[in-house]
Design an enzyme around this catalytic site. Structure first.
Site, PDB file in Angstrom:
ATOM      1  N   GLN A   1     -36.506 -62.799  65.161  1.00 13.51           N
ATOM      2  CA  GLN A   1     -36.429 -64.169  65.660  1.00 13.51           C
ATOM      3  C   GLN A   1     -37.780 -64.871  65.581  1.00 13.51           C
ATOM      4  O   GLN A   1     -37.861 -66.065  65.332  1.00 13.51           O
ATOM      5  CB  GLN A   1     -35.907 -64.186  67.093  1.00 13.51           C
ATOM      6  CG  GLN A   1     -34.454 -63.777  67.231  1.00 13.51           C
ATOM      7  CD  GLN A   1     -33.536 -64.591  66.334  1.00 13.51           C
ATOM      8  OE1 GLN A   1     -33.392 -65.796  66.500  1.00 13.51           O
ATOM      9  NE2 GLN A   1     -32.898 -63.935  65.375  1.00 13.51           N
TER      10      GLN A   1
ATOM     11  N   HIS B   1     -38.709 -67.075  62.512  1.00 15.28           N
ATOM     12  CA  HIS B   1     -38.141 -68.409  62.318  1.00 15.28           C
ATOM     13  C   HIS B   1     -39.194 -69.499  62.398  1.00 15.28           C
ATOM     14  O   HIS B   1     -39.187 -70.455  61.609  1.00 15.28           O
ATOM     15  CB  HIS B   1     -37.084 -68.698  63.387  1.00 15.28           C
ATOM     16  CG  HIS B   1     -35.705 -68.240  63.047  1.00 15.28           C
ATOM     17  ND1 HIS B   1     -34.908 -68.888  62.142  1.00 15.28           N
ATOM     18  CD2 HIS B   1     -34.972 -67.198  63.510  1.00 15.28           C
ATOM     19  CE1 HIS B   1     -33.743 -68.261  62.052  1.00 15.28           C
ATOM     20  NE2 HIS B   1     -33.766 -67.239  62.873  1.00 15.28           N
TER      21      HIS B   1
ATOM     22  N   GLU C   1     -30.602 -67.946  74.323  1.00 13.08           N
ATOM     23  CA  GLU C   1     -29.768 -68.285  73.167  1.00 13.08           C
ATOM     24  C   GLU C   1     -29.104 -67.016  72.635  1.00 13.08           C
ATOM     25  O   GLU C   1     -27.889 -66.966  72.448  1.00 13.08           O
ATOM     26  CB  GLU C   1     -30.646 -68.912  72.086  1.00 13.08           C
ATOM     27  CG  GLU C   1     -29.910 -69.236  70.798  1.00 13.08           C
ATOM     28  CD  GLU C   1     -30.856 -69.649  69.680  1.00 13.08           C
ATOM     29  OE1 GLU C   1     -30.372 -70.228  68.703  1.00 13.08           O
ATOM     30  OE2 GLU C   1     -32.068 -69.376  69.780  1.00 13.08           O
ATOM     31  N   HIS C   2     -29.898 -65.989  72.392  1.00 12.62           N
ATOM     32  CA  HIS C   2     -29.400 -64.678  71.969  1.00 12.62           C
ATOM     33  C   HIS C   2     -29.841 -63.640  72.991  1.00 12.62           C
ATOM     34  O   HIS C   2     -31.039 -63.543  73.282  1.00 12.62           O
ATOM     35  CB  HIS C   2     -29.970 -64.263  70.614  1.00 12.62           C
ATOM     36  CG  HIS C   2     -29.870 -65.296  69.543  1.00 12.62           C
ATOM     37  ND1 HIS C   2     -30.912 -66.169  69.240  1.00 12.62           N
ATOM     38  CD2 HIS C   2     -28.865 -65.588  68.688  1.00 12.62           C
ATOM     39  CE1 HIS C   2     -30.558 -66.949  68.243  1.00 12.62           C
ATOM     40  NE2 HIS C   2     -29.315 -66.640  67.885  1.00 12.62           N
TER      41      HIS C   2
ATOM     42  N   ASP D   1     -26.249 -63.952  63.070  1.00 10.04           N
ATOM     43  CA  ASP D   1     -26.762 -65.053  62.258  1.00 10.04           C
ATOM     44  C   ASP D   1     -25.964 -65.235  60.974  1.00 10.04           C
ATOM     45  O   ASP D   1     -25.885 -66.344  60.442  1.00 10.04           O
ATOM     46  CB  ASP D   1     -28.228 -64.804  61.898  1.00 10.04           C
ATOM     47  CG  ASP D   1     -29.170 -65.094  63.053  1.00 10.04           C
ATOM     48  OD1 ASP D   1     -28.751 -65.797  63.997  1.00 10.04           O
ATOM     49  OD2 ASP D   1     -30.318 -64.622  63.008  1.00 10.04           O
TER      50      ASP D   1
ATOM     51  N   HIS E   1      -2.543-100.749  93.583  1.00  8.07           N
ATOM     52  CA  HIS E   1      -2.121 -99.469  93.013  1.00  8.07           C
ATOM     53  C   HIS E   1      -0.760 -99.076  93.593  1.00  8.07           C
ATOM     54  O   HIS E   1       0.145 -98.657  92.866  1.00  8.07           O
ATOM     55  CB  HIS E   1      -3.143 -98.363  93.334  1.00  8.07           C
ATOM     56  CG  HIS E   1      -4.368 -98.384  92.475  1.00  8.07           C
ATOM     57  ND1 HIS E   1      -5.206 -99.464  92.413  1.00  8.07           N
ATOM     58  CD2 HIS E   1      -4.893 -97.435  91.652  1.00  8.07           C
ATOM     59  CE1 HIS E   1      -6.204 -99.194  91.589  1.00  8.07           C
ATOM     60  NE2 HIS E   1      -6.036 -97.967  91.109  1.00  8.07           N
TER      61      HIS E   1
END
Length: 463
Positions: free
Chosen positions: A288, A291, A357-358, A391, A450
C-alpha cells in the site's frame, strides 16, 4: 492527552525503526483511552484541505462558466497536452484492446468476471408489504440515469479502477456511463492505453481525456459542444478514487450530484498477533505504501516481539522494492505507525476507531476476529487474503472509504448506483383503517389541512 508518552524514542539512528511506534498500552498512557482520545491519536496524513478547496473552487467556476475552453486550458497547464476535444475516438479504444498484452487482457477479463458475479449478487430485491384491505407499501429499486466514473493517473496506471467503477454500475442497470481519466502527453493526449483497453473490454463507449478536479466539474455541470469538442451530458452520480483535489471536487459538487465518497490517500491496517508471519505483514504494508508518499500503513498488535520482527522485515524489503523512495516516505510519515495495544480485544477496538480502508486480520481464529469488526472498508481474513488480492481479482471492490470514513460510509457497490422509490397504494377500505390516526396526528402537529385531505375522502364516501 498531552502528558502521555505515546512514541518510543529509538536508542540510536542506526537501529531506529522505519515506522514510528505508537504505544497505547495502559503502562504508556496511564489510563484506558476513551473513544475520543483514540480518535485524536490515530495516525492520519496531513493534507492542505483549505488550499485544495480554494484551488478547486476556482477550477469548478471556470469549467462551469467556460466549458471546453477551460478544460483545454487546464489540460495544457496540468498535463502538457493540446486538446480539440476530450472524447476518445472509438477506434482508439478498439486499438488499445487489440494491442493489449495477452496476459494483461486475460487478467483483466478474470477480474471483470469475478467482479460481475459479486455485483450481480448484491442487487437488492424489491420489497412489498401488504397491510390488508387493499393497502400496500412497496420499495422499488431503480438505477440512476447516468454516472461519471473517474480513474486517476499520477504515479501508477489503474485499469483495475475501470473495472471497479464500471461493473457495479452496469450490474445496477445504469443506462449511460461516461469515464474520465487524465490525458497523457506520451500517448498523444489520450489516457493510458491500458485504461482505454479496460474500458473497451467493459463495453464503455464514452471515454474522456480529462484529469483531476476539472473532470469532476465537467461531469457535474456538463459541457456544451463547441467546434470539435464533444458534449458531456451532466451525470447523476460521480464515483472513483483520486488525489486531494479530486476528493475536494467531489465534496464541492455533492448535492448537485451524488458521490460515492471523498476518498483520500490509500491506507492499510493490519491487526496481528504472534501467529502472523512478519514477512507477510511487511510485504502488505509496503504494497500500500508504494501507491503514494501519503499512503498509510498501520500495524496494530499486542506483541512487541512481532512489531520488532516486522520492523526488521520492512528494512530489507523496502531496500529491494522498485519504488523504494516512495515507500520509505510513506512508511516514515506521520500517517503510518506500529500501534501497540494491551490485548486482542483492545486491538479490535483500535481497529474500529481507525476504521481502515483495508483491514487485514492476521491472528489466530481470524474469521471469528473479523466478525467482531464493525468499521472497515474491506476486511481481509487470514494469511492468504492480502489487500492486493482485493485490488485486482477477489471479486470485491477496491473503491473504499478512507481517512476514518468507514465508520459511516461503504465501499463502492451496486447500491451506490440505485435509488429506492417507495410506492404507496391504499384503497378505500385501507385508508379507512388509519384515517382517524392520520387526522389526530395532523392536529397534533398543527397541520389541519393534512387531516382535511383525509376527511374530505371520508365525507365523499359517506355521501
Amino acid at each position: 492527552m498531552s502528558e502521555m508518552n505515546l512514541n518510543a524514542s529509538p536508542s540510536s539512528a542506526a537501529d531506529a525503526p522505519l515506522v514510528r511506534r505508537l504505544d497505547l498500552r495502559r503502562a504508556a498512557t496511564g489510563h484506558p483511552l476513551t473513544h475520543a482520545e483514540l480518535k485524536a491519536v490515530m495516525p492520519r496524513p496531513e493534507q492542505d484541505i483549505a488550499g485544495a478547496t480554494e484551488a478547486v473552487e476556482g477550477i469548478i467556476r471556470r469549467v462551469r462558466a467556460e466549458g471546453f475552453t477551460a478544460l483545454a486550458d487546464l489540460a495544457q497547464q496540468f498535463d502538457g497536452v493540446v486538446q480539440q476535444t476530450t472524447l476518445v475516438p472509438a477506434v482508439e479504444l478498439r486499438r488499445a484492446a487489440e494491442q493489449l498484452d495477452p496476459e494483461i487482457r486475460a487478467a483483466l477479463e478474470e477480474s471483470i468476471r469475478r467482479a460481475r458475479i459479486f455485483a450481480r449478487a448484491q442487487r437488492p430485491e424489491d420489497t412489498v408489504v401488504d397491510y390488508g384491505d387493499g393497502a400496500s407499501v412497496t420499495q422499488r429499486w431503480e438505477p440512476v440515469r447516468r454516472v461519471g466514473l473517474y480513474v486517476p493517473g499520477g504515479l501508477a496506471v489503474y485499469p483495475s479502477s475501470v473495472v471497479m467503477n464500471a461493473v457495479p454500475a452496469q450490474a445496477a442497470g445504469v443506462g449511460s456511463l461516461a469515464l474520465a481519466s487524465p490525458p497523457q502527453r506520451e500517448f498523444g493526449g489520450l489516457p493510458h492505453p491500458t485504461i482505454l483497453a479496460a474500458a473497451y473490454l467493459l463495453g464503455i463507449q464514452e471515454v474522456h481525456a480529462i484529469g483531476g478536479a476539472q473532470a469532476i466539474a465537467a461531469f457535474a455541470h456538463g459541457i456544451d459542444p463547441t467546434g470539435e469538442a464533444a458534449e458531456i451530458e451532466p451525470v447523476d452520480v460521480v464515483t472513483g478514487p483520486g488525489n486531494v483535489y479530486v476528493a475536494t471536487a467531489k465534496r464541492l459538487v455533492k448535492g448537485l450530484v451524488g458521490i460515492d465518497a471523498e476518498a483520500g490517500p490509500t491506507e492499510i491496517a493490519i491487526l496481528a498477533d504472534d501467529s502472523a508471519d512478519p514477512d507477510f505483514v511487511a510485504a502488505d504494508m509496503i504494497s500500500q505504501a508504494e501507491h503514494d508518499p501519503n499512503a498509510a500503513a498501520v500495524l496494530i498488535t499486542a506483541s512487541a516481539a512481532l512489531a520488532d520482527r516486522v520492523q526488521e522485515a520492512l528494512r530489507w524489503q523496502t531496500l529491494r522494492t522498485k519504488h523504494s523512495d516512495r515507500v520509505r516516505t510513506a512508511l516514515t510519515g506521520e500517517q503510518s505507525a506500529v500501534i501497540l495495544v494491551d490485548d486482542l480485544a483492545e486491538g479490535i477496538r483500535v481497529a474500529d476507531v481507525y476504521a481502515a480502508e483495508h483491514l487485514e486480520i492476521l491472528t489466530e481464529e481470524a474469521r471469528s476476529v473479523a466478525a467482531r469488526i464493525t468499521s472497515a472498508g474491506a476486511v481481509f481474513v487470514g494469511p492468504y487474503s492480502p489487500v492486493s488480492l482485493g485490488d485486482y481479482a477477489a471479486g470485491s471492490n477496491h473503491v473504499l472509504p478512507t481517512s476514518g470514513t468507514a465508520a459511516y460510509a461503504s465501499g463502492l457497490n451496486v447500491a451506490t448506483f440505485l435509488k429506492a422509490i417507495q410506492v404507496i397504494e391504499y384503497g378505500r377500505a385501507g385508508l379507512g383503517q388509519v384515517a382517524e390516526h392520520v387526522e389526530v396526528l395532523a392536529r397534533a402537529e398543527d397541520l389541519p389541512a393534512h387531516g382535511d385531505a383525509v376527511a374530505i375522502r371520508r365525507r365523499a364516501e359517506a355521501r
